[in-house]
Design an enzyme around this catalytic site. Structure first.
Site, PDB file in Angstrom:
ATOM      1  N   ASP A   1      54.318  91.873  16.295  1.00 50.83           N
ATOM      2  CA  ASP A   1      55.684  91.443  16.610  1.00 50.83           C
ATOM      3  C   ASP A   1      56.497  92.554  17.253  1.00 50.83           C
ATOM      4  OD1 ASP A   1      54.998  89.042  15.557  1.00 50.83           O
ATOM      5  OD2 ASP A   1      56.152  89.241  13.715  1.00 50.83           O
TER       6      ASP A   1
ATOM      7  N   ASP B   1      66.222  89.487   5.470  1.00 52.54           N
ATOM      8  CA  ASP B   1      66.286  90.831   6.024  1.00 52.54           C
ATOM      9  C   ASP B   1      67.198  90.942   7.241  1.00 52.54           C
ATOM     10  OD1 ASP B   1      64.732  91.986   4.110  1.00 52.54           O
ATOM     11  OD2 ASP B   1      62.869  91.868   5.242  1.00 52.54           O
TER      12      ASP B   1
ATOM     13  N   SER C   1      51.935  87.519   3.746  1.00 54.10           N
ATOM     14  CA  SER C   1      53.000  88.350   4.295  1.00 54.10           C
ATOM     15  C   SER C   1      53.395  89.334   3.207  1.00 54.10           C
ATOM     16  CB  SER C   1      54.205  87.484   4.689  1.00 54.10           C
ATOM     17  OG  SER C   1      55.297  88.290   5.075  1.00 54.10           O
TER      18      SER C   1
ATOM     19  N   ARG D   1      66.023  97.914   2.829  1.00 52.98           N
ATOM     20  CA  ARG D   1      66.585  97.594   4.145  1.00 52.98           C
ATOM     21  C   ARG D   1      67.826  98.419   4.491  1.00 52.98           C
ATOM     22  NH1 ARG D   1      62.006  96.591   4.629  1.00 52.98           N
ATOM     23  NH2 ARG D   1      61.127  94.522   4.898  1.00 52.98           N
TER      24      ARG D   1
END
Length: 491
Positions: A105, A215, A267, A186
């Site tokens: 990605d 996120d 994931s 994050r």
């Protein structure tokens, strides 16, 4: 501070001059280490010992040894492939800092940004304890994708000290189970991105978060809070790519090497605090997780048949020592991950409510964090009174909700931090824990500030507490109930 500069390279790019100082254009307090070990725990323990600054420019690796460790940040300054003359398909940006992992990605996002915004792309990777394998080969991947720079920073000690430990002190748990592993990581990454944007003169930041997850909110609220002038690009909310096959096709079209690593059926998100698992069979809440899915902890059934006892030292609500040995925050957590993982500690399976409205099912491994939560909360039973514990617990719910929602730099959350710090300033002492086949049991606790008095609590006689006083207390305490009963009976 060390000064590193480069004045000429055999390429078309202009000369670079970089200074590693407090006013540097690139500043890395502790930068990602390159080591031969692949052990996640060993990496985390050794990483916590690093100090200093270093850079590598182009193909000339410039390193600075710190405590016998070679550390570096990477800038691949060979060829400036960004279109700096004209606007892209969606407008014009000068320079974008991209949160970069090296996967499919983010590799595709690099040429997409250049094509659609005509900008130079600076890739940024934060080491928050995800493991050495995820940091290998990033310089080559970023350059092959068309990035002009790759900046790598080691944020592990900052992550544990300034993000994990405040949540630990607050007792923040989201929806009864989740210890906020991804939620805490994050903002520390996003804050570093804002810093790098200032250092390299970027006018925008970008991330690879999808439009369905939490996120995207966590990254962007941090950007807004720390530099509202930065533009934010979120390709997954803009482009026509809808899946892995589309991304691979786009990569081939733009001559971006497709990462050859085997795609996991799950994931996952990993840092020094936890490892999360989502997707595949976990998307059905009725399915039991497969035994081979777990990576940080053994199955409790396979854990040692003998329990292990450990002692956690705590000062002002924060852990500082293991078995009497003072350790840095990251080193302490890393060692507890190893110990807890060996005993199958810290596995949870939950269905949670995402901020965007949908429910999702996730499985989390948090071995060291589970041990620390048990220890800190247990010590509070000695040092905090009833009213303080009740208020603290009620605020912990709101605190966890704000962290989960990405409001780390919200004034309310920062005010609650001040409250938690003040309230726990006397929470100093140690807790002894028994680890056995997935369970954490408290076997002892002590504090120089303990509110527990054996001479008062004992069944033996006491000059401070007269049992006869209880009769009058009960009559007064129960007066409202007694009056109501009298009314109902017509007395």
């Amino acid at each position: 501070m060390a000064e590193i500069s480069a004045t000429s390279f055999p390429s078309s790019s202009s000369a670079l001059a970089l200074r590693s100082s407090f006013n540097a254009s690139i500043r890395c307090q502790n930068v990602a280490c390159l080591r031969t070990t692949s052990s996640f725990q060993e990496l985390s323990v050794r990483r916590s010992q690093l100090v200093g600054n270093a850079l590598a420019i182009g193909h000339v690796p410039v390193t600075r040894g710190c405590k016998n460790q070679a550390i570096r940040a990477v800038l691949s300054g060979e060829e400036q492939t960004a279109d700096s003359k004209g606007a892209g398909l969606r407008g014009k940006l000068k320079k974008v800092v991209l949160a970069y992992s090296g996967g499919l990605d983010t590799s595709v996002i690099v040429p997409w940004l250049k094509e659609n915004y005509g900008c130079e792309v600076v890739c940024f990777t934060a080491d928050v304890g995800q493991g050495i394998k995820e940091l290998d080969g990033l310089e080559q991947k970023a350059k092959a994708s068309g990035a002009s720079q790759l900046v790598v920073k080691d944020l592990t000690e900052e992550f544990v000290k300034d993000y994990i430990f405040p949540c630990l002190r607050a007792g923040a748990i989201y929806e009864r189970k989740y210890l906020l592993g991804t939620s805490m990581a994050r903002p520390v990454i996003a804050k570093a991105m804002v810093d790098v944007a200032a250092e390299v003169g970027a006018d925008a930041v970008a991330h690879g978060c999808t439009g369905k997850g939490n996120d995207q909110v966590r990254f962007e609220l941090t950007f807004f809070s720390l530099n509202p002038e930065l533009k934010v690009v979120a390709p997954w909310r803009e482009w026509e790519i809808v899946g892995r096959e589309d991304a691979i096709e786009y990569a081939k079209k733009h001559n971006v090497p497709v990462p050859v690593t085997k795609k996991s059926i799950y994931s996952r998100d990993r840092n020094l605090w936890h490892l999360s698992h989502e997707g595949d069979i976990l998307e059905d809440p009725a399915n039991e997780p497969k035994k081979d899915m777990y990576m940080m902890s053994v199955d409790p059934e396979d854990a040692p048949d003998q329990p292990e006892y450990i002692e956690i030292g705590i000062e002002s609500g924060l852990p500082v020592a293991l078995n009497g040995k003072p350790l840095s925050p990251a080193t302490l957590l890393s060692e507890l991950n190893t110990i807890g993982g060996k005993h199958g500690i810290g596995r949870i399976d939950m269905v949670e409510n995402r901020l965007v409205g949908m429910k999702s099912r996730g499985v989390y491994e948090t071995p060291g964090g589970t041990i620390l939560f048990a220890a800190v909360q247990e010590l509070e039973s000695l040092t905090l009174d009833r009213e303080s514990i009740q208020v603290k617990d009620s605020l912990a719910l709101k605190y966890a909700e704000m962290v989960y929602a990405g409001r780390w730099f919200d004034p309310l959350k920062e005010s609650m931090d001040a409250f938690m710090e003040k309230l726990t300033e006397k929470t100093t002492g140690s807790v002894t824990l028994k680890l056995y086949k997935g369970s954490v049991s408290v076997t002892g606790r002590k504090s120089p500030n303990s509110l527990y008095r054996q001479d008062i609590s004992s069944f033996e006689g006491s000059e401070i507490y007269n049992q006869a006083d209880a009769a009058g207390f009960i009559r007064l305490y129960g007066l409202p109930m007694r009056v109501r009963a009298m009314l109902e009976k017509g007395i």
